[in-house]
Each structure stands twice: as C-alpha cells, then as structure tokens.
Motif scaffolding. Structure first.
Motif, PDB file in Angstrom:
ATOM      1  N   ASP A   1       0.443  -0.502  -1.316  1.00 39.76           N
ATOM      2  CA  ASP A   1      -0.348  -0.228  -2.510  1.00 39.76           C
ATOM      3  C   ASP A   1      -1.456  -1.261  -2.606  1.00 39.76           C
ATOM      4  O   ASP A   1      -1.200  -2.457  -2.653  1.00 39.76           O
TER       5      ASP A   1
ATOM      6  N   GLU B   1      -4.923  -1.819  -4.890  1.00 42.80           N
ATOM      7  CA  GLU B   1      -5.809  -1.416  -5.983  1.00 42.80           C
ATOM      8  C   GLU B   1      -5.509   0.009  -6.437  1.00 42.80           C
ATOM      9  O   GLU B   1      -6.400   0.840  -6.615  1.00 42.80           O
ATOM     10  N   ASN B   2      -4.207   0.310  -6.612  1.00 44.58           N
ATOM     11  CA  ASN B   2      -3.733   1.620  -7.067  1.00 44.58           C
ATOM     12  C   ASN B   2      -4.038   2.745  -6.072  1.00 44.58           C
ATOM     13  O   ASN B   2      -4.118   3.911  -6.461  1.00 44.58           O
TER      14      ASN B   2
ATOM     15  N   ARG C   1      -2.348   4.244  -2.649  1.00 46.52           N
ATOM     16  CA  ARG C   1      -1.143   4.175  -1.822  1.00 46.52           C
ATOM     17  C   ARG C   1      -1.461   4.682  -0.415  1.00 46.52           C
ATOM     18  O   ARG C   1      -2.006   5.771  -0.249  1.00 46.52           O
TER      19      ARG C   1
ATOM     20  N   ASN D   1      -4.509   6.895  -6.732  1.00 51.83           N
ATOM     21  CA  ASN D   1      -3.920   6.885  -8.068  1.00 51.83           C
ATOM     22  C   ASN D   1      -4.860   6.316  -9.120  1.00 51.83           C
ATOM     23  O   ASN D   1      -4.432   6.016 -10.236  1.00 51.83           O
ATOM     24  N   THR D   2      -6.131   6.153  -8.780  1.00 52.03           N
ATOM     25  CA  THR D   2      -7.110   5.691  -9.754  1.00 52.03           C
ATOM     26  C   THR D   2      -7.770   6.905 -10.414  1.00 52.03           C
ATOM     27  O   THR D   2      -7.495   8.053 -10.062  1.00 52.03           O
TER      28      THR D   2
END
Length: 200
Positions: free
Chosen positions: A73, A75-76, A78, A111-112
C-alpha cells in the motif's frame, strides 16, 4: 590622564563579571531543564521524542520487499504482483543471446478519489542481480504484439483497478528480479517487489 587610565582598567573586570553571570544563567537553565525532564519522566508523560522513536521502530513500506501475491500500500494505492511468465520470444520479438523475456503481471487498485496514471517506463524501476535493467525495445515489442497480455499502462479512476504486464529482458540464468513502483515519478516514496526464480 590618570582618571582615563583607571576607567580603561575596569573594562576587563566588567567583561569577566558579564561572562561569569552568563555562565551562571546557563547553568541554572540546564539545571531546571533537567528537573523538568525528570518530572515528565516521573509523571509518565510522553514527549515528542518518545513518539518519534516509537515511529522509527515501525518499518516503512519502502523498506519491505513484497513477494508475489503480497499486497503493498502506497499513498492509498494497493499494488500486487500476481505472477510471472518466462518466454524465449517468437518471430516478432526475440531476446538477445543468453537472455529471455519475463512477463510480470501487476494488479493496481486506486483507493483514492483522484485519477492516477501508470506508466511502464516512468512508474517502474527494475533490477536483476543488483543491476538496473535498461530499456529493452525487444521486450517492449514482445509485449506490444502479444494478444493475451495487456501492457500495464493507463489511467485508473478513483476506486478503479488496472491489471497488466511489465515485460523485462533478463539473463536466462537470473535468480532474483526486484521491481520498484512509485505513484509519482518525482516522488521518493516507492514499494519494492522481489521475484525469485522458481526451481524447475
């Protein structure tokens, strides 16, 4: 004349007293600072230095070598190596003598809330045997002309996933490949993946 000489003679005394007074102040400050630290320790109050040392004991993502199927992971985002395939090429692309192609499959989940861009040339650094691998036109052609392997290049919207391959040209007797990935070409933050050649 005598009065002026007497006044001049007092300057060293004033200077000595000023230095002595300054030393006394510094000593008092150090003394009370020690008492303050002792009181904090006695009361069990954690200070910033203790928090820093605790954080330092936690390994950074860039210090970990992730193996296939292990998710990193950064900075968000994956990132995972799902596997690799070895190839000697075909009529469209052939590796240099003593070399082979290695197709490495990546899965990247954003995931950002912002779109990110993945570039096989800018987002990745690859190493084999401790040496950085140079850009290989043959490896690029081998991946670009295959129909069942999508290149790991493109944009990923927030919440989206990209699955694709990175093709490397490595010595046929390679043992370990290390690949570094960064979400930003200008950033020093990166995650590292290690692939060990399967024993046949």
């Amino acid at each position: 004349m005598s009065r002026r000489k007497a006044k001049k003679g007092r300057k060293p005394l004033y200077l000595f007293l000023a230095v002595l007074f300054l030393l006394i102040l510094l000593g008092a400050a150090a003394y009370f600072s020690g008492l303050f630290d002792a009181a904090i320790h006695f009361l069990g109050i954690s200070d910033q230095n203790n928090e820093t040392s605790a954080d330092a004991s936690t390994p950074k993502a860039s210090d970990v070598l992730y193996k296939p199927d292990e998710t990193a992971d950064i900075e968000n985002v994956r990132v995972k190596v799902t596997g690799y395939e070895e190839s000697l090429g075909d009529e469209r692309a052939i590796p240099s003598a003593g070399y082979e192609f290695v197709f490495v499959n990546f899965e990247i989940v954003n995931n950002t809330e912002e779109e990110i861009t993945v570039s096989s040339m800018a987002s990745f650094e690859s190493y084999c045997g401790g040496y950085r691998l140079d850009y290989s036109p043959e490896a690029f052609t081998a991946l670009a002309t295959t129909l069942d392997r999508q290149q790991i290049d493109g944009s990923i919207a927030g919440g989206g996933t990209l699955n694709g391959y990175l093709c490397l040209e490595v010595p046929a007797d390679w043992q370990v490949i290390e690949i570094h990935y960064s979400t930003d070409v200008w950033s020093a933050d990166k995650v590292k993946f290690v692939i060990e050649k399967a024993v046949s």
